[in-house]
Scaffold this motif. Structure first.
Motif, PDB file in Angstrom:
ATOM      1  N   TYR B  14      14.316  40.253 -28.301  1.00 18.64           N
ATOM      2  CA  TYR B  14      14.721  40.999 -27.104  1.00 18.64           C
ATOM      3  C   TYR B  14      13.985  42.325 -27.034  1.00 18.64           C
ATOM      4  O   TYR B  14      13.486  42.821 -28.047  1.00 18.64           O
ATOM      5  CB  TYR B  14      16.233  41.261 -27.112  1.00 18.64           C
ATOM      6  N   SER B  16      15.162  45.078 -26.899  1.00 23.33           N
ATOM      7  CA  SER B  16      15.806  46.047 -27.788  1.00 23.33           C
ATOM      8  C   SER B  16      15.286  45.921 -29.224  1.00 23.33           C
ATOM      9  O   SER B  16      15.570  46.765 -30.063  1.00 23.33           O
ATOM     10  CB  SER B  16      17.308  45.816 -27.782  1.00 23.33           C
ATOM     11  N   THR B  18      15.948  43.171 -31.105  1.00 25.85           N
ATOM     12  CA  THR B  18      16.726  42.168 -31.824  1.00 25.85           C
ATOM     13  C   THR B  18      15.952  40.851 -31.905  1.00 25.85           C
ATOM     14  O   THR B  18      15.514  40.307 -30.898  1.00 25.85           O
ATOM     15  CB  THR B  18      18.054  41.890 -31.093  1.00 25.85           C
ATOM     16  N   ALA B  20      16.499  37.425 -32.143  1.00 24.49           N
ATOM     17  CA  ALA B  20      17.668  36.565 -31.985  1.00 24.49           C
ATOM     18  C   ALA B  20      17.405  35.122 -32.403  1.00 24.49           C
ATOM     19  O   ALA B  20      18.313  34.426 -32.844  1.00 24.49           O
ATOM     20  CB  ALA B  20      18.165  36.603 -30.547  1.00 24.49           C
ATOM     21  N   LEU B  39      28.492  32.024 -36.041  1.00 26.50           N
ATOM     22  CA  LEU B  39      29.208  33.256 -35.723  1.00 26.50           C
ATOM     23  C   LEU B  39      28.728  33.827 -34.412  1.00 26.50           C
ATOM     24  O   LEU B  39      27.625  33.521 -33.975  1.00 26.50           O
ATOM     25  CB  LEU B  39      28.928  34.295 -36.811  1.00 26.50           C
ATOM     26  N   SER B  40      29.538  34.660 -33.829  1.00 26.66           N
ATOM     27  CA  SER B  40      29.045  35.268 -32.616  1.00 26.66           C
ATOM     28  C   SER B  40      27.934  36.241 -32.969  1.00 26.66           C
ATOM     29  O   SER B  40      27.966  36.923 -33.983  1.00 26.66           O
ATOM     30  CB  SER B  40      30.203  35.829 -31.862  1.00 26.66           C
ATOM     31  N   GLY B  41      26.860  36.167 -32.173  1.00 27.20           N
ATOM     32  CA  GLY B  41      25.670  36.946 -32.483  1.00 27.20           C
ATOM     33  C   GLY B  41      24.639  36.161 -33.268  1.00 27.20           C
ATOM     34  O   GLY B  41      23.564  36.660 -33.574  1.00 27.20           O
ATOM     35  N   SER B  42      24.951  34.883 -33.572  1.00 30.76           N
ATOM     36  CA  SER B  42      24.015  34.098 -34.368  1.00 30.76           C
ATOM     37  C   SER B  42      22.876  33.533 -33.524  1.00 30.76           C
ATOM     38  O   SER B  42      21.881  33.068 -34.071  1.00 30.76           O
ATOM     39  CB  SER B  42      24.758  32.961 -35.072  1.00 30.76           C
ATOM     40  N   GLY B  43      23.025  33.581 -32.201  1.00 32.53           N
ATOM     41  CA  GLY B  43      21.912  33.161 -31.336  1.00 32.53           C
ATOM     42  C   GLY B  43      22.159  31.909 -30.520  1.00 32.53           C
ATOM     43  O   GLY B  43      21.241  31.387 -29.898  1.00 32.53           O
ATOM     44  N   LYS B  44      23.427  31.450 -30.457  1.00 28.68           N
ATOM     45  CA  LYS B  44      23.718  30.204 -29.734  1.00 28.68           C
ATOM     46  C   LYS B  44      23.398  30.335 -28.236  1.00 28.68           C
ATOM     47  O   LYS B  44      22.708  29.490 -27.662  1.00 28.68           O
ATOM     48  CB  LYS B  44      25.203  29.817 -29.906  1.00 28.68           C
ATOM     49  N   SER B  45      23.931  31.380 -27.620  1.00 29.45           N
ATOM     50  CA  SER B  45      23.686  31.573 -26.185  1.00 29.45           C
ATOM     51  C   SER B  45      22.202  31.755 -25.914  1.00 29.45           C
ATOM     52  O   SER B  45      21.666  31.202 -24.944  1.00 29.45           O
ATOM     53  CB  SER B  45      24.434  32.800 -25.667  1.00 29.45           C
ATOM     54  N   THR B  46      21.557  32.523 -26.752  1.00 29.39           N
ATOM     55  CA  THR B  46      20.123  32.752 -26.562  1.00 29.39           C
ATOM     56  C   THR B  46      19.371  31.426 -26.607  1.00 29.39           C
ATOM     57  O   THR B  46      18.510  31.156 -25.768  1.00 29.39           O
ATOM     58  CB  THR B  46      19.598  33.704 -27.653  1.00 29.39           C
TER      59      THR B  46
HETATM   60  N1  LIG Z   1      20.311  40.655 -23.278  1.00 31.45           N
HETATM   61  C1  LIG Z   1      20.204  40.990 -24.583  1.00 31.45           C
HETATM   62  N2  LIG Z   1      19.471  42.071 -24.933  1.00 31.45           N
HETATM   63  C2  LIG Z   1      19.350  42.414 -26.227  1.00 31.45           C
HETATM   64  N3  LIG Z   1      19.913  41.755 -27.247  1.00 31.45           N
HETATM   65  C3  LIG Z   1      20.664  40.674 -26.966  1.00 31.45           C
HETATM   66  C4  LIG Z   1      20.860  40.251 -25.596  1.00 31.45           C
HETATM   67  N4  LIG Z   1      21.648  39.142 -25.618  1.00 31.45           N
HETATM   68  C5  LIG Z   1      21.937  38.908 -26.914  1.00 31.45           C
HETATM   69  N5  LIG Z   1      21.357  39.814 -27.727  1.00 31.45           N
HETATM   70  C6  LIG Z   1      21.423  39.858 -29.201  1.00 31.45           C
HETATM   71  O1  LIG Z   1      20.876  38.665 -29.699  1.00 31.45           O
HETATM   72  C7  LIG Z   1      21.656  38.181 -30.773  1.00 31.45           C
HETATM   73  C8  LIG Z   1      22.142  36.777 -30.456  1.00 31.45           C
HETATM   74  O2  LIG Z   1      23.086  36.844 -29.419  1.00 31.45           O
HETATM   75  P1  LIG Z   1      23.708  35.568 -28.709  1.00 31.45           P
HETATM   76  O3  LIG Z   1      22.626  34.603 -28.426  1.00 31.45           O
HETATM   77  O4  LIG Z   1      24.512  36.021 -27.579  1.00 31.45           O
HETATM   78  O5  LIG Z   1      24.637  34.978 -29.862  1.00 31.45           O
HETATM   79  P2  LIG Z   1      25.899  34.007 -29.737  1.00 31.45           P
HETATM   80  O6  LIG Z   1      25.856  33.355 -28.405  1.00 31.45           O
HETATM   81  O7  LIG Z   1      25.743  33.077 -30.879  1.00 31.45           O
HETATM   82  O8  LIG Z   1      27.094  34.872 -29.889  1.00 31.45           O
HETATM   83  C9  LIG Z   1      22.783  39.170 -30.975  1.00 31.45           C
HETATM   84  O9  LIG Z   1      22.398  40.044 -32.021  1.00 31.45           O
HETATM   85  C10 LIG Z   1      22.847  39.902 -29.688  1.00 31.45           C
HETATM   86  O10 LIG Z   1      23.279  41.224 -29.890  1.00 31.45           O
END
Ligand SMILES: Nc1ncnc2c1ncn2[C@@H]1O[C@H](COP(=O)(O)OP(=O)(O)O)[C@@H](O)[C@H]1O
Ligand SMILES: [Mg+2]
Lengths: 405, 255
Positions: B14, B16, B18, B20, B39-46
Motif C-alpha cells: 500500500y 502507506s 504496508t 499486505a 487474523l484480521s490484518g493478515s491480508g484476506k480482504s486485500t
Molecule cells: N487502503 C489501505 N491502505 C493502507 N493499508 C491498508 C489498506 N487496507 C488494508 N491495509 C493494511 O493491509 C493489511 C491487510 O489488511 P486486510 O487485507 O484488510 O486484512 P484482513 O482482511 O485479513 O483483515 C493490514 O495491515 C491493513 O492495515
C-alpha cells in the motif's frame, strides 16, 4: 535523524517568520497611532528595521511568540524572559483594540444623541404606506360642489394629482397649509373625495415577485452546473492520476475563488455587462450559487458510504454507471435539502443584490430611499421581512422532512 | 477439473508502506469452496480485492477463467468482473433502493450506458431478478427498501445481486461476520447451495472453524500476507489453528 534536523530547521524559520510579522504589525500599529495623534512621520523602512531588532532580541532570550508556538519543545527553566510571549500577546491585543477603535471611528456620542436622524425611517416602519392618498380631477370636481371657502378650494386645487404615501402624511400636509381649525372643519369632506390608491403596493408586490423568481431561477439554473461539477470536485471519485488531480484541483480552486467573491460584487459586474435589472441579479446569484453548491454537494459525495460504490464497481459496471447507481441514490436527498436552503439564501441575497442594480425589490427600496419616501420604504421592509420569514420556515420544514442538515 | 484461478507471486504494497501480500501463489479448481482463514490484518480482504482489481496489485500474475486479470483494462476488465460476484461483510446494498433494484444492479456489467441512464430495464431481467430473489427466499420483500431488511436478509439480497451476474466465481469477504450465529449459518447454506447446484467456485473468508468444516472443501490460511496453511478443513487441528490465530484464540473456534 536527517529528517529531524530538517524539521528543526523548518521550525526555526517558521518561528522567526512569525516573530517578524508580529513585530512589523506592532510597530506598524504604533506608527499609525503616533501619526494620527501627533502628525509624526518617519521613513517606513524604519518599521522594518525596528521589527528586525525586536525579533532578534526576543529570539535570543527565547521568550517570543514564535518560539512559544514552533519551538516549544525547547523548554528550559521558567523565567521572566521566557514568558514574555504572554505579555506580548496582551500588549498586541490592546494595541489592536485601540487601532480598531480609531479606524472604525467609533463614536458613542453620535450613537446616543443623533437618533432623530433616523426618525424618518422609524416613522416609516411604524406607519408603512399601504394606501396612498391624492386629489384627482374628479376629487376636485366633487369638492367644488361642496361649498368650500375659495381659499381652501384653491389650496386643494394647487395639490391636484400630488401623491401622498399615507393618510397621515396627507393630513399633516393639509394641516400645514390650511391651519388646524380649518382642516378639522372640512376634514371629512376632503377625505371623502380624496382618491385612495394601492399603486405602491402593486408595484412592490410585482417587485417582490421579481425578487423571488429571480432567486428561484438563479437556484434552478445553478443546479445542473453544480451537480456535474460536484462529481469532479469530490476527492473520493476523482482517480489519483495526474489528470484526475488536475481536474479536481481546478474545479475546487475555481469554485473557492468564485465563492469568495460576494454576490453583490457579481451583481455590480453583471449590471454593467447586461444592464441594470433582474437578469443581472439572477446571473450574480447564479454564479455564486454554482460555486457554493459545488462545494456543499462535493462534500456530500465525499461523505458517502464507499461500500455500495465498491459493490457496484465489482459487478463490472462502468464508472458512470457506478455514479448513477451507487453515488446518486446516496446524495439525492441531502442535495435537495441543500438546494432549498440555497433558494432561501438567494431570496435574501436577491434583495441586497437589488441595491446595486440587480432589480427586484432591492432596487425599489433604493429608489424610494433616495426620494426620502420613508413610508414607502417602510412598506417594502415589511414585505421583505414577511417573505424571508415564510421562506425560512418552509425551508426549515422541508429540510427536516428530508432528514438533511 | 480445470484451474479457474491462478495467482503467481502476487504482492501488494500500500502507499502507506504496508506490505499486505508477500508473494501469494494459489491455484483454485473449478467447483471448490475455499475458505480463507487468518487474523484480521493478515491480508484476506486485500487478496480478494486484488483478484478483481478493486485494488491494484503491486506485482505478480493473476489469471481467472483463462483471462489475464492484470493486463485487462476498460471494457475487458469490466467483462472479467461481471463473471465474479462479490459479497461483503457490510452487505453494501444501496440502502434507499428496493431489494429488487439492488438485485437488478447486478446486471449493470451487461447493459449499455444508455439503458443505465434511462433506467430502462428488460422484462426478462426483472423476471430473472425475481427468480433470484426467490432462490434466497425473499420474493415477498422485492419492493421493500434495503434499509428496512434485517442483516441476514440484506446479505441474501446481496447474494441474489451476485447471482444476477451469472457468476463463475464468488468472492465473499467475511460475509457472516456481522450476523448472529443462526443467521450466519443460513447465509452460508445459500452459498453452499450455489456451490453445489450451480457449480460456482467460492472463495470465502471466515473466522469460524465450525463453518469452515461444514461448508468448505479446502482451507487456505494467511498470516502477515503469506499463505501458512493449505489443506482440507479436517486437517486443521488445534495446533494448526493456534499457529494461524495465535495462542489465545480458542474462543473464536467455538462458534
Ligand atoms: N487502503 C489501505 N491502505 C493502507 N493499508 C491498508 C489498506 N487496507 C488494508 N491495509 C493494511 O493491509 C493489511 C491487510 O489488511 P486486510 O487485507 O484488510 O486484512 P484482513 O482482511 O485479513 O483483515 C493490514 O495491515 C491493513 O492495515
Ligand atoms: Mg478484511
Amino acid at each position: 535523524m536527517k529528517m529531524k534536523k530538517k524539521n528543526k530547521a523548518k521550525a526555526v524559520i517558521q518561528s522567526i517568520a512569525t516573530d517578524l510579522l508580529f513585530w512589523i504589525y506592532i510597530f506598524g500599529c504604533l506608527y499609525y497611532l503616533m501619526h494620527k495623534w501627533t502628525g509624526f512621520t518617519a521613513k517606513l523602512h524604519l518599521i522594518g528595521i525596528a521589527a528586525l531588532l525586536a525579533t532578534l532580541i526576543f529570539q535570543l532570550v527565547r521568550g517570543s511568540i514564535g518560539v512559544k508556538i514552533f519551538l516549544s519543545y525547547a523548554k528550559v527553566k521558567r523565567s521572566f524572559y521566557k514568558s514574555a510571549w504572554g505579555y506580548l500577546t496582551i500588549i498586541a491585543l490592546l494595541i489592536t483594540f485601540v487601532v480598531g477603535v480609531n479606524i472604525v471611528e467609533v463614536d458613542f456620542y453620535k450613537f446616543f444623541t443623533k437618533f432623530q436622524n433616523a426618525g424618518g425611517i422609524a416613522s416609516g416602519i411604524f406607519n408603512p404606506s399601504i394606501t396612498g392618498y391624492s386629489l384627482s380631477a374628479t376629487s376636485i370636481n366633487e369638492l367644488e360642489k361642496e361649498n368650500l371657502p375659495p381659499d381652501v378650494l384653491s389650496t386643494l386645487e394647487g395639490i391636484q394629482n400630488r401623491k401622498y404615501s399615507t393618510k397621515k402624511v396627507f393630513l399633516e400636509y393639509l394641516q400645514k397649509r390650511l391651519g388646524e381649525s380649518t382642516l378639522q372643519k372640512y376634514r371629512s369632506t376632503i377625505l371623502k373625495s380624496a382618491e385612495k390608491n394601492t399603486e405602491l403596493l402593486n408595484i412592490a408586490l410585482s417587485a417582490l415577485a421579481e425578487t423571488i423568481f429571480l432567486a428561484l431561477l438563479a437556484t434552478v439554473f445553478a443546479i445542473p452546473f453544480a451537480f456535474v461539477l460536484s462529481f469532479f470536485a469530490a476527492r473520493n471519485l476523482m482517480p489519483r492520476t495526474w489528470l484526475g488531480n488536475i481536474v479536481y484541483l481546478l474545479v475546487r480552486t475555481v469554485a473557492t475563488i468564485f465563492r469568495s467573491i460576494e454576490a453583490i460584487v457579481w451583481a455590480i459586474i453583471f449590471s454593467v455587462w447586461v444592464g441594470i435589472g433582474p437578469f443581472a441579479g439572477m446571473l450574480a446569484l447564479m454564479i455564486h450559487s454554482i460555486a457554493a453548491l459545488t462545494k456543499l454537494y462535493s462534500e456530500q459525495i465525499e461523505n458517502i458510504d464507499s461500500g455500495p460504490v465498491e459493490a457496484i464497481k465489482a459487478t463490472g459496471a462502468s464508472t458512470l454507471q457506478t455514479w448513477i447507481y451507487a453515488v446518486i441514490p446516496q446524495i439525492i436527498s441531502p442535495y435537495l435539502a441543500f438546494t432549498i436552503y440555497r433558494w432561501d439564501i438567494n431570496v435574501r441575497m436577491a434583495t441586497i443584490v437589488g441595491f446595486v442594480g440587480g432589480g427586484g425589490i432591492g432596487l425599489l427600496i433604493l429608489q424610494q430611499q433616495q426620494l426620502l419616501r420613508w413610508h414607502n420604504v417602510g412598506l417594502l421592509i415589511w414585505l421583505i421581512a414577511f417573505v424571508v420569514w415564510v421562506m425560512d420556515m418552509t425551508s426549515a420544514r422541508v429540510r427536516e422532512k428530508l432528514g438533511g442538515m | 477439473m480445470k484451474n479457474i484461478i491462478k495467482l503467481t507471486e502476487v504482492h501488494k504494497i500500500y502507499e502507506s508502506g504496508t506490505h499486505a501480500l508477500k508473494g501469494v501463489n494459489l491455484e483454485v479448481q473449478e467447483g471448490e469452496f475455499l475458505i480463507l482463514l487468518g487474523l484480521s490484518g493478515s491480508g484476506k480482504s486485500t487478496l480478494l480485492r486484488c483478484m478483481n482489481r478493486l485494488i491494484e496489485p503491486t506485482s505478480g500474475e493473476i489469471e481467472i477463467d483463462d483471462e489475464n486479470v492484470i493486463t485487462a483494462k476498460g471494457k475487458r476488465l469490466r467483462k472479467i468482473r461481471r463473471h465474479i460476484g462479490m459479497i461483503f461483510q457490510q452487505f453494501n446494498l444501496i440502502k434507499n433502493m428496493s431489494a429488487l433494484t439492488n438485485v437488478l444492479s447486478g446486471k449493470l456489467g451487461y447493459v449499455s450506458l444508455w439503458h443505465a441512464i434511462t433506467f430502462s430495464i428488460h422484462k426478462t431481467d426483472i423476471a430473472l431478478a425475481m427468480s433470484n430473489l426467490q432462490r434466497v427466499g425473499l420474493e415477498q420483500f422485492a419492493k421493500n427498501k434495503a434499509r428496512n431488511l434485517s442483516g441476514g436478509q440484506q446479505q441474501r439480497v446481496a447474494i441474489a445481486r451476485a447471482l444476477m451476474q451469472n457468476p463463475r466465481v464468488i468472492f465473499a469477504d467475511e460475509p457472516v461476520a456481522s450476523l448472529d450465529p443462526a443467521t450466519a449459518d443460513s447465509v452460508m447454506k445459500y452459498l453452499g447451495e450455489l456451490n453445489k447446484n450451480d457449480n460456482i467456485t467460492i472463495l470465502c473468508s471466515l473466522h469460524f472453524l465450525s463453518l469452515a468444516r461444514k461448508y468448505g472443501t479446502r482451507v487456505v490460511a494467511l498470516k502477515d500476507g503469506n499463505i501458512v496453511f493449505d489443506g482440507t478443513p479436517n486437517e486443521i487441528d488445534e495446533k494448526k489453528f493456534k499457529d494461524i490465530y495465535g495462542e489465545d484464540a480458542e474462543e473464536v473456534e467455538i462458534r
